[in-house]
Design an enzyme around this catalytic site. Structure first.
Site, PDB file in Angstrom:
ATOM      1  CB  CYS A   8       8.150   8.728   0.823  1.00 35.74           C
ATOM      2  SG  CYS A   8       9.795   8.476   1.495  1.00 35.74           S
ATOM      3  NE  ARG A  14       5.949   8.384   3.913  1.00 36.48           N
ATOM      4  CZ  ARG A  14       5.254   9.396   3.434  1.00 36.48           C
ATOM      5  NH1 ARG A  14       3.955   9.288   3.267  1.00 36.48           N
ATOM      6  NH2 ARG A  14       5.845  10.530   3.112  1.00 36.48           N
ATOM      7  CG  ASP A 119       6.787  10.678   6.887  1.00 33.72           C
ATOM      8  OD1 ASP A 119       7.546   9.826   7.387  1.00 33.72           O
ATOM      9  OD2 ASP A 119       7.206  11.713   6.320  1.00 33.72           O
TER      10      ASP A 119
END
Length: 154
Positions: A8, A14, A119
Site C-alpha cells: 500500500c 492496509r 485507505d
C-alpha cells in the site's frame, strides 16, 4: 512455500493489516508452513514508523500483534523474492507495474480485482478496510494453494 507481499502507500494501515490477518488465518488452519506473508510501501514517507494505532486497535481483538512491525519500502529484491505482489488499490498497481520497466508484471495483482481497498488513513474507516480484506481471504488462499500444486507438478 508461497511468498506473498501486500503493498500500500505507506505500509502502516492496509498492507500490514492484510499481512497480519493472513498470517493469523493460515496459522489457525495449520497452513503456516506453506506460506510467508509480508508487507511493504510504495513510498518512503512512513519508513521506519510503526503500524498505525487504529490498525493495531482493529487487530488486537483478533489476537494479531503487529506492534514490532515497521514500515518498509518495496525494493527490487522483493520483486525477485516474492511469488505474489498484491497492491491494495489502483495507484499501488500502477506504481508496481512500472517498477523495473514492467519486468515483474506477472507477479503483480490487485487485492480486489474491481474495487480498491480504501485507505483508512484517509477515510478513517478501519472497520471497512478490515472487512474488505477478510472478505477476499478464502479466494486468495485458494489461488495460492493452486500455485503450490502447480509448482509441485513442475
Amino acid at each position: 512455500m508461497i511468498k506473498v507481499l501486500f503493498v500500500c502507500l505507506g505500509n502502516i494501515c492496509r498492507s500490514p493489516m492484510a499481512e497480519g490477518v493472513f498470517k493469523a488465518y493460515v496459522k489457525e488452519k495449520g497452513l503456516e508452513d506453506k506460506f510467508h506473508f509480508e508487507s511493504r510501501a510504495i513510498s518512503k514517507w512512513e519508513e521506519g514508523r510503526p503500524v498505525h494505532p487504529k490498525t493495531l486497535e482493529k487487530l488486537t481483538p483478533h489476537q494479531i500483534d503487529l506492534t514490532t512491525k515497521r514500515s518498509k519500502a518495496i525494493s527490487e529484491l522483493d520483486f525477485l523474492d516474492y511469488d505474489f505482489i498484491i497492491g491494495m488499490d489502483k495507484k499501488n498497481i500502477d506504481f508496481l507495474k512500472q517498477f523495473d520497466d514492467g519486468a515483474f508484471r506477472n507477479k503483480i495483482h490487485m487485492y480486489n480485482k474491481f474495487k480498491d481497498v480504501k485507505d483508512p488513513y484517509v477515510t478513517g474507516n478501519f472497520e471497512e478496510t478490515y472487512q474488505r480484506i477478510t472478505k477476499s481471504m478464502d479466494k486468495w488462499i485458494k489461488k495460492f494453494e493452486k500455485t503450490i500444486k502447480e509448482k509441485q507438478v513442475e
